[in-house]
Design a protein around this motif. Structure first.
Motif, short mmCIF file in Angstrom:
data_model
loop_
_atom_site.label_atom_id
_atom_site.label_comp_id
_atom_site.label_asym_id
_atom_site.label_seq_id
_atom_site.Cartn_x
_atom_site.Cartn_y
_atom_site.Cartn_z
N GLU A 142 20.82 17.60 -4.98
CA GLU A 142 22.17 18.24 -5.55
C GLU A 142 22.80 16.50 -6.10
O GLU A 142 24.05 17.09 -7.45
N GLN A 143 22.55 16.32 -5.50
CA GLN A 143 24.19 15.07 -5.43
C GLN A 143 23.68 14.17 -5.92
O GLN A 143 24.06 13.39 -6.81
N ARG A 144 22.10 14.30 -5.98
CA ARG A 144 21.41 13.57 -6.65
C ARG A 144 21.62 13.84 -8.72
O ARG A 144 22.07 12.61 -9.11
N GLU A 145 21.58 15.06 -8.66
CA GLU A 145 21.39 15.01 -10.19
C GLU A 145 23.62 15.02 -10.73
O GLU A 145 23.45 14.56 -12.06
N GLU B 213 32.08 22.15 -6.29
CA GLU B 213 30.95 21.51 -5.71
C GLU B 213 31.15 19.94 -6.52
O GLU B 213 29.86 18.74 -5.42
N PHE B 214 31.71 19.33 -7.91
CA PHE B 214 31.39 18.27 -8.17
C PHE B 214 31.58 17.53 -6.79
O PHE B 214 31.48 16.19 -6.18
N TYR B 215 33.18 18.02 -6.79
CA TYR B 215 34.62 16.72 -5.93
C TYR B 215 34.31 16.72 -4.36
O TYR B 215 34.13 15.79 -3.71
N GLU B 216 33.53 18.02 -3.58
CA GLU B 216 32.48 17.51 -2.20
C GLU B 216 31.37 16.39 -2.37
O GLU B 216 30.98 16.76 -1.51
N ASN B 217 30.42 16.18 -3.48
CA ASN B 217 29.80 15.83 -3.93
C ASN B 217 30.61 14.21 -4.01
O ASN B 217 29.23 13.17 -4.24
N VAL B 218 31.61 14.05 -4.56
CA VAL B 218 31.53 11.99 -4.02
C VAL B 218 31.77 11.92 -3.17
O VAL B 218 31.34 10.40 -3.23
N GLU B 219 32.25 12.03 -1.71
CA GLU B 219 32.39 10.94 -0.83
C GLU B 219 30.71 10.79 -0.48
O GLU B 219 30.45 9.89 -0.69
N PRO B 220 29.83 11.52 -0.59
CA PRO B 220 28.78 11.18 0.11
C PRO B 220 27.38 10.81 -1.10
O PRO B 220 27.24 9.31 -0.99
#
Length: 218
Positions: A35-38, A84-91
């Motif tokens: 998901e993070q890669r996407e 999901e977008f905002y949760e993925n910003v940091e990593p």
């Protein structure tokens, strides 16, 4: 003194896309979740664009103070995306910063990452609160939430924007203060007696009476 330039923004966008392509071949990228890669391409591009647009900082010039402002104000207010977008910003950005330092593009990956880790929880909360959204984001999120908007469809997008503006105009009309007219001493009295105001309910002063759209039923 630096000034904003559309040409420079395009250069920043081109540079960040090239760097992201290299990033996708690195182990730091592979260590991210699917998901993070996407999401990574969109996250890195939006971050780079806003850092330049709001602070005139290109990738090699990124600073922690500007990152904080972008994460706590610009992204929550402007970017129409789910949790999901905002949760993925940091990593995603933490890995991307580390990659950029390996490539010699930046020299402060740790400082940026530490600041990002500190502000990320607040950013997620702000992005989830409609009170912090700008008008454009409010329109889009309303359409997405209702299922009426397909953001990949221009026709659907325009329909949602039109509906939003129509509702906004309606609310403004309903909340508009009643118009005011002056009743003179020689005007018919508003009580319906047929007498002049000065000889009926008036005391010699000019008063203001609200004009209502609909008269109450008798």
């Amino acid at each position: 003194m630096k000034e904003y330039s559309d040409e420079m923004l395009r250069k920043v966008e081109k540079e960040i896309r090239q760097l992201h392509r290299k990033f996708t071949k690195d182990g730091l990228y592979q260590a991210l979740t699917p998901e993070q890669r996407e999401e990574s391409g969109f996250i890195t591009e939006v971050f780079a664009e806003t850092m330049y647009s709001y602070h005139l900082q290109k990738p090699g010039e990124w600073r922690a103070a500007a990152l904080e402002e972008i994460c706590l104000d610009v992204l929550p207010r402007k970017v129409s995306a789910g949790d999901e977008f905002y949760e993925n910003v940091e990593p995603v950005l933490t890995s991307f910063f580390a990659f950029l330092q390996q490539q010699g593009v930046i020299d402060n990956a740790k400082t940026l990452s530490n600041k990002l880790k500190k502000v990320a929880p607040a950013m997620i909360n702000l992005a989830d609160n409609p009170a912090n959204w700008g008008m454009a984001k409010s329109m889009l999120m309303e359409g997405i939430k209702s299922g009426a908007l397909d953001i990949s469809s221009e026709a659907s997008l325009q329909k949602t924007i039109g509906s939003y503006i129509e509702n906004l105009n309606k609310m403004n009309a309903e909340n508009k203060k009643p118009e005011v007219k002056k009743v003179g001493r020689n005007d018919p009295c508003s009580c319906g007696s047929g007498k002049k105001y000065k000889k009926c309910c008036g005391s010699g002063n000019v008063i203001e009476m609200p004009v209502t759209a609909n008269k109450p039923e008798e």
